[in-house]
Design an enzyme around this catalytic site. Sequence first.
Site, PDB file in Angstrom:
ATOM      1  N   ASP A  99       0.800  -1.237   0.000  1.00  0.00           N
ATOM      2  CA  ASP A  99       0.000   0.000   0.000  1.00  0.00           C
ATOM      3  C   ASP A  99       0.833   1.287   0.000  1.00  0.00           C
ATOM      4  O   ASP A  99       0.266   2.376  -0.145  1.00  0.00           O
ATOM      5  CB  ASP A  99      -0.983  -0.007   1.193  1.00  0.00           C
ATOM      6  CG  ASP A  99      -0.281  -0.161   2.562  1.00  0.00           C
ATOM      7  OD1 ASP A  99      -0.889  -0.759   3.468  1.00  0.00           O
ATOM      8  OD2 ASP A  99       0.859   0.311   2.709  1.00  0.00           O
ATOM      9  N   HIS A 152       6.427  -7.869  -1.140  1.00  0.00           N
ATOM     10  CA  HIS A 152       5.387  -8.260  -2.099  1.00  0.00           C
ATOM     11  C   HIS A 152       5.120  -7.203  -3.157  1.00  0.00           C
ATOM     12  O   HIS A 152       4.108  -7.268  -3.855  1.00  0.00           O
ATOM     13  CB  HIS A 152       4.088  -8.611  -1.357  1.00  0.00           C
ATOM     14  CG  HIS A 152       4.239  -9.775  -0.439  1.00  0.00           C
ATOM     15  ND1 HIS A 152       3.453  -9.954   0.672  1.00  0.00           N
ATOM     16  CD2 HIS A 152       5.112 -10.813  -0.448  1.00  0.00           C
ATOM     17  CE1 HIS A 152       3.823 -11.072   1.302  1.00  0.00           C
ATOM     18  NE2 HIS A 152       4.832 -11.604   0.643  1.00  0.00           N
ATOM     19  N   CYS A 165       6.385  -4.724 -17.017  1.00  0.00           N
ATOM     20  CA  CYS A 165       6.161  -5.330 -18.337  1.00  0.00           C
ATOM     21  C   CYS A 165       6.253  -6.858 -18.278  1.00  0.00           C
ATOM     22  O   CYS A 165       7.164  -7.404 -17.634  1.00  0.00           O
ATOM     23  CB  CYS A 165       7.191  -4.796 -19.343  1.00  0.00           C
ATOM     24  SG  CYS A 165       7.000  -5.555 -20.966  1.00  0.00           S
ATOM     25  N   CYS A 191       3.770  -1.371 -22.405  1.00  0.00           N
ATOM     26  CA  CYS A 191       5.155  -1.057 -22.035  1.00  0.00           C
ATOM     27  C   CYS A 191       5.735  -0.018 -23.006  1.00  0.00           C
ATOM     28  O   CYS A 191       5.708  -0.234 -24.233  1.00  0.00           O
ATOM     29  CB  CYS A 191       6.003  -2.327 -22.078  1.00  0.00           C
ATOM     30  SG  CYS A 191       7.764  -2.005 -21.800  1.00  0.00           S
ATOM     31  N   ALA A 241      -1.963  -1.813  16.396  1.00  0.00           N
ATOM     32  CA  ALA A 241      -0.626  -1.273  16.118  1.00  0.00           C
ATOM     33  C   ALA A 241      -0.523   0.210  16.444  1.00  0.00           C
ATOM     34  O   ALA A 241       0.431   0.654  17.092  1.00  0.00           O
ATOM     35  CB  ALA A 241      -0.290  -1.516  14.640  1.00  0.00           C
TER      36      ALA A 241
HETATM   37  C1  BV8 Z   1       5.904 -18.531  -2.981  1.00  0.00           C
HETATM   38  C2  BV8 Z   1       0.566  -9.120  -2.943  1.00  0.00           C
HETATM   39  C3  BV8 Z   1       7.166 -20.120  -4.190  1.00  0.00           C
HETATM   40  C4  BV8 Z   1      -0.701  -9.364  -3.706  1.00  0.00           C
HETATM   41  C5  BV8 Z   1       0.724 -11.027  -1.403  1.00  0.00           C
HETATM   42  C6  BV8 Z   1       0.149 -24.109   1.446  1.00  0.00           C
HETATM   43  C7  BV8 Z   1       0.814 -24.010   2.650  1.00  0.00           C
HETATM   44  C8  BV8 Z   1       1.829 -23.061   2.835  1.00  0.00           C
HETATM   45  C9  BV8 Z   1       2.191 -22.195   1.807  1.00  0.00           C
HETATM   46  C10 BV8 Z   1       1.526 -22.284   0.630  1.00  0.00           C
HETATM   47  C11 BV8 Z   1       0.507 -23.226   0.424  1.00  0.00           C
HETATM   48  N1  BV8 Z   1       0.037 -23.068  -0.820  1.00  0.00           N
HETATM   49  C12 BV8 Z   1       0.733 -22.066  -1.430  1.00  0.00           C
HETATM   50  C13 BV8 Z   1       1.635 -21.599  -0.556  1.00  0.00           C
HETATM   51  C14 BV8 Z   1       2.615 -20.510  -0.806  1.00  0.00           C
HETATM   52  C15 BV8 Z   1       1.883 -19.163  -0.709  1.00  0.00           C
HETATM   53  C16 BV8 Z   1       1.272 -18.989   0.646  1.00  0.00           C
HETATM   54  O1  BV8 Z   1       1.961 -18.747   1.626  1.00  0.00           O
HETATM   55  N2  BV8 Z   1      -0.072 -19.093   0.710  1.00  0.00           N
HETATM   56  C17 BV8 Z   1      -0.759 -18.938   1.983  1.00  0.00           C
HETATM   57  C18 BV8 Z   1      -2.077 -18.189   1.772  1.00  0.00           C
HETATM   58  C19 BV8 Z   1      -0.993 -20.320   2.580  1.00  0.00           C
HETATM   59  N3  BV8 Z   1       2.914 -18.159  -0.895  1.00  0.00           N
HETATM   60  C20 BV8 Z   1       3.227 -17.775  -2.133  1.00  0.00           C
HETATM   61  O2  BV8 Z   1       2.665 -18.121  -3.129  1.00  0.00           O
HETATM   62  C21 BV8 Z   1       4.435 -16.839  -2.202  1.00  0.00           C
HETATM   63  N4  BV8 Z   1       5.347 -17.337  -3.153  1.00  0.00           N
HETATM   64  O3  BV8 Z   1       5.725 -19.278  -2.070  1.00  0.00           O
HETATM   65  O4  BV8 Z   1       6.717 -18.799  -4.007  1.00  0.00           O
HETATM   66  C22 BV8 Z   1       7.737 -20.071  -5.521  1.00  0.00           C
HETATM   67  C23 BV8 Z   1       9.097 -19.926  -5.623  1.00  0.00           C
HETATM   68  C24 BV8 Z   1       9.634 -19.879  -6.879  1.00  0.00           C
HETATM   69  C25 BV8 Z   1       8.794 -19.906  -8.004  1.00  0.00           C
HETATM   70  C26 BV8 Z   1       7.410 -19.990  -7.859  1.00  0.00           C
HETATM   71  C27 BV8 Z   1       6.860 -20.060  -6.609  1.00  0.00           C
HETATM   72  C28 BV8 Z   1       3.990 -15.458  -2.605  1.00  0.00           C
HETATM   73  C29 BV8 Z   1       3.221 -14.832  -1.487  1.00  0.00           C
HETATM   74  C30 BV8 Z   1       2.952 -13.366  -1.803  1.00  0.00           C
HETATM   75  C31 BV8 Z   1       1.525 -13.185  -2.169  1.00  0.00           C
HETATM   76  N5  BV8 Z   1       1.239 -11.762  -2.332  1.00  0.00           N
HETATM   77  N6  BV8 Z   1       0.449  -9.725  -1.613  1.00  0.00           N
HETATM   78  C32 BV8 Z   1      -1.884  -8.679  -3.085  1.00  0.00           C
HETATM   79  O5  BV8 Z   1      -1.729  -7.944  -2.086  1.00  0.00           O
HETATM   80  O6  BV8 Z   1      -2.976  -8.883  -3.647  1.00  0.00           O
HETATM   81  S1  BV8 Z   1       0.457 -11.701   0.123  1.00  0.00           S
HETATM   82  C33 BV8 Z   1      -0.826 -10.920   0.904  1.00  0.00           C
HETATM   83  O7  BV8 Z   1      -0.967 -11.604   2.171  1.00  0.00           O
HETATM   84  C34 BV8 Z   1      -0.581  -9.496   1.303  1.00  0.00           C
HETATM   85  O8  BV8 Z   1       0.685  -8.998   0.921  1.00  0.00           O
HETATM   86  C35 BV8 Z   1      -0.639  -9.568   2.817  1.00  0.00           C
HETATM   87  O9  BV8 Z   1       0.111  -8.624   3.445  1.00  0.00           O
HETATM   88  C36 BV8 Z   1      -0.079 -10.909   2.986  1.00  0.00           C
HETATM   89  C37 BV8 Z   1      -0.008 -11.534   4.296  1.00  0.00           C
HETATM   90  O10 BV8 Z   1      -1.178 -11.333   4.964  1.00  0.00           O
HETATM   91  P1  BV8 Z   1      -1.133 -10.413   6.264  1.00  0.00           P
HETATM   92  O11 BV8 Z   1      -0.335  -9.198   5.972  1.00  0.00           O
HETATM   93  O12 BV8 Z   1      -0.704 -11.224   7.403  1.00  0.00           O
HETATM   94  O13 BV8 Z   1      -2.627  -9.981   6.336  1.00  0.00           O
HETATM   95  P2  BV8 Z   1      -3.825 -10.789   7.007  1.00  0.00           P
HETATM   96  O14 BV8 Z   1      -5.085 -10.119   6.589  1.00  0.00           O
HETATM   97  O15 BV8 Z   1      -3.644 -12.249   6.787  1.00  0.00           O
HETATM   98  O16 BV8 Z   1      -3.612 -10.555   8.578  1.00  0.00           O
HETATM   99  C38 BV8 Z   1      -3.778  -9.248   9.093  1.00  0.00           C
HETATM  100  C39 BV8 Z   1      -3.480  -9.350  10.565  1.00  0.00           C
HETATM  101  O17 BV8 Z   1      -3.571  -8.032  11.121  1.00  0.00           O
HETATM  102  C40 BV8 Z   1      -4.458 -10.217  11.343  1.00  0.00           C
HETATM  103  O18 BV8 Z   1      -3.715 -11.101  12.170  1.00  0.00           O
HETATM  104  C41 BV8 Z   1      -5.250  -9.214  12.188  1.00  0.00           C
HETATM  105  O19 BV8 Z   1      -5.577  -9.745  13.457  1.00  0.00           O
HETATM  106  C42 BV8 Z   1      -4.241  -8.110  12.345  1.00  0.00           C
HETATM  107  N7  BV8 Z   1      -4.800  -6.781  12.621  1.00  0.00           N
HETATM  108  C43 BV8 Z   1      -6.018  -6.290  12.282  1.00  0.00           C
HETATM  109  N8  BV8 Z   1      -6.112  -5.006  12.709  1.00  0.00           N
HETATM  110  C44 BV8 Z   1      -4.930  -4.695  13.320  1.00  0.00           C
HETATM  111  C45 BV8 Z   1      -4.091  -5.818  13.257  1.00  0.00           C
HETATM  112  N9  BV8 Z   1      -2.856  -5.837  13.771  1.00  0.00           N
HETATM  113  C46 BV8 Z   1      -2.424  -4.707  14.379  1.00  0.00           C
HETATM  114  N10 BV8 Z   1      -3.165  -3.587  14.477  1.00  0.00           N
HETATM  115  C47 BV8 Z   1      -4.417  -3.552  13.964  1.00  0.00           C
HETATM  116  N11 BV8 Z   1      -5.156  -2.426  14.082  1.00  0.00           N
END
Ligand code: BV8
Length: 263
Positions: A125, A140, A148, A169, A253
């Site tokens: 963001d 990320h 591109c 591009c 936070a």
């Molecule tokens: C990869 C950009 C390999 C896009 C994002 C099965 C098991 C394990 C892993 C995997 C699986 N299947 C697939 C995977 C891998 C996968 C993964 O981890 N999936 C998860 C869902 C299981 N990961 C990937 O694919 C990554 N790549 O592994 O590559 C590879 C290597 C070589 C070649 C090919 C492949 C890529 C991951 C990146 C994805 N892109 N973002 C977009 O934004 O649309 S990730 C996305 O989730 C966001 O960036 C976000 O930030 C991120 C993580 O989520 P959080 O930030 O934690 O957000 P969330 O909502 O979950 O939690 C918010 C928290 O805040 C909560 O706990 C809440 O309580 C708290 N909160 C609320 N209010 C407050 C607060 N805290 C403090 N103060 C507050 N006021």
Amino acid sequence: MFSVADTHRSLGGPNSEMIDQIEKGKSTLERARSVVVLTGAGVSAESGVPTFRGGGTSTVWRGMPFEQLSSAEMVQKDLPLVWEWFDYRRGVVAGCKPNPAHEVIADAQRSGKFDSFTLVTQNIDGLHRAAGSTDFIELHGNINQARCLSCAFVQDLGEIPDDERPPVCPKCFDSMRPNVVLFGEGLDEDDLLIAYESAAACDVCLVVGTSALVYPANQIPAIARREGATVIEVNPEETALTSAADISIRGAAGDILPKIFPT
Ligand code: BV8
């Protein structure tokens, strides 16, 4: 002379545990020399940016879960839809401003109080940059950039007309995609290496506003802990990290960070 914290603690009130954790977090950061801060969507929640999984629900848009919309597969299948999804989210973020959590993190980096201070964010963001943080890692990517599909040229979306979708591009005239890491895509190797090396070398790893579910970002606190760092978590909810954190502060936070960083 009693302090409020002593009074609450002596009365064993509902917040006495939280006050203890805040005090521990504060004293740990006061002693810290090398700090890594890992942030997730929760650090931007108080700025009005929706989280992905908060409150036990997952973001759905046009009937699809965000993991499907933000996937490498969708770029191949329906790039115009990916652009609609990211343009929608850019619209939401455009109206959002940094909150005290972003500001405290930027101030801590500038304060010179730490020998080393590394910010690593999962967020796209741009609010850490808007708050004044510099030299930090956007694991990320960044929602305000396009890349591109062929030559990987990156351009700021502010330089591209809103109706040019997908953007073309200017170098090789192929289509461009959002410059973010999608599910199923690898992260930038250099960024990840710096993040891992910083985590392995730090004495405190502060994890703010992440469910700690997304790999490989969720390895950062695990590496820090394995190498002997103190892991502090700030989150209103318990997460996948909570049981491994040395200090886990149940709070928002924007409320907690000003209380635990040395002034
Ligand atoms: C990869 C950009 C390999 C896009 C994002 C099965 C098991 C394990 C892993 C995997 C699986 N299947 C697939 C995977 C891998 C996968 C993964 O981890 N999936 C998860 C869902 C299981 N990961 C990937 O694919 C990554 N790549 O592994 O590559 C590879 C290597 C070589 C070649 C090919 C492949 C890529 C991951 C990146 C994805 N892109 N973002 C977009 O934004 O649309 S990730 C996305 O989730 C966001 O960036 C976000 O930030 C991120 C993580 O989520 P959080 O930030 O934690 O957000 P969330 O909502 O979950 O939690 C918010 C928290 O805040 C909560 O706990 C809440 O309580 C708290 N909160 C609320 N209010 C407050 C607060 N805290 C403090 N103060 C507050 N006021």
